[in-house]
Design a protein around this motif. Structure first.
Motif, short mmCIF file in Angstrom:
data_model
loop_
_atom_site.label_atom_id
_atom_site.label_comp_id
_atom_site.label_asym_id
_atom_site.label_seq_id
_atom_site.Cartn_x
_atom_site.Cartn_y
_atom_site.Cartn_z
N LEU A 68 3.81 9.80 -9.79
CA LEU A 68 3.16 9.92 -11.09
C LEU A 68 2.45 11.26 -11.24
N GLY A 69 1.80 11.70 -10.14
CA GLY A 69 1.12 12.99 -10.19
C GLY A 69 2.09 14.14 -10.41
N LEU B 11 0.83 -1.20 0.00
CA LEU B 11 0.00 0.00 0.00
C LEU B 11 0.86 1.25 0.00
N GLY B 12 1.91 1.25 0.86
CA GLY B 12 2.80 2.41 0.91
C GLY B 12 3.50 2.64 -0.41
N ALA B 13 3.99 1.56 -1.03
CA ALA B 13 4.66 1.69 -2.32
C ALA B 13 3.70 2.20 -3.39
N GLY B 14 2.47 1.72 -3.35
CA GLY B 14 1.48 2.16 -4.32
C GLY B 14 1.17 3.64 -4.19
N LEU B 15 1.00 4.10 -2.96
CA LEU B 15 0.68 5.51 -2.73
C LEU B 15 1.84 6.41 -3.15
#
Length: 250
Positions: free
Chosen positions: A24-25, A14-18
């Motif tokens: 990316l943003g 989850l941390g890596a995804g966020l």
């Protein structure tokens, strides 16, 4: 252990995804506006505000919520304390006072009045902490005391199982003192003609329970005076230390 590993893996993913979405943003922002300086200005500003947010949420808001929660819990616990004194505490106070050679000295001070101030309660509370009772277990009917305590044993055990008591150490200690005295008396086949050393031991157990009963009773009365004046009025008229007390309003 495997469950713990799965939870940790889930949190890492989850941390890596966020972090990836955040990167990316920022990358899309740069592709569109081509202004890295603008990105770093707001990035540093957001990071700086995190510390203020931690201060507000963790140290201030959390403390306020914890204080309200604790106050609500203690108010509910005082209801439990009130039931204890109605079911057993008042009767025990009368019994122990009868066994206390110095009860006359303290009983006069424990005759509370409806107009008592907070300072008067605090002064008496300090005096009770240093009050040295003279309990003599051989001067009272220990069989009667045993019957009283045994008849309330299930009630006392129910109170000891109340998780809210973890927030009130002094009342928990009172219950343990009373319960210990119950066990001491229940373990004896007879309660008269005991050896002097045994009477002395029982006197110590009674004194321990009596001391805690007095302090908790006064604290409970102070609570009623502050939050429930109509209940305090009734408690004053049923004061176990006032020989002229009467539930009737005269």
């Amino acid at each position: 252990m495997s469950l713990l590993k799965r939870l940790l893996n889930w949190q890492v993913l989850l941390g890596a995804g966020l972090l990836s979405l955040s990167a990316l943003g920022y990358f899309l922002h740069y592709l569109i506006f081509h202004d890295a300086r603008h990105i770093f200005i707001y990035l540093l500003g957001d990071i700086s505000f995190v510390f203020i947010e931690v201060l507000l949420v963790t140290l201030i808001i959390h403390q306020l919520l914890s204080y309200r929660e604790r106050k609500t819990m203690l108010r509910k616990l005082n209801m439990v304390i009130g039931v204890f004194y109605s079911e057993a505490g008042i009767a025990l106070l009368r019994f122990f006072a009868a066994a206390d050679a110095r009860s006359g000295e303290i009983s006069r001070r424990l005759i509370l009045k409806p107009d008592w101030s907070r300072a008067q309660f605090e002064a008496l509370s300090r005096d009770l902490k240093t009050y040295d009772s003279r309990i003599d277990s051989s001067s009272v009917d220990l069989t009667e005391l045993r019957q009283l305590l045994v008849s309330r044993r299930a009630f006392l055990l129910g109170l000891l199982g109340n998780p809210n008591l973890l927030e009130h150490d002094s009342f928990s200690n009172l219950l343990w003192a009373v319960f210990h005295l119950t066990e001491e008396l229940s373990a004896r086949e007879k309660h008269s003609g005991l050896p002097d050393k045994d009477y002395e031991h029982l006197s110590g157990d009674m004194k321990r329970a009596y001391s805690r009963l007095l302090s908790e009773w006064l604290d409970y009365m102070r609570h009623l005076k502050a939050d429930y004046p109509y209940l305090f009025s009734l408690a004053v008229r049923m004061n176990p230390f006032d020989p002229s007390a009467s539930v009737l309003i005269k």
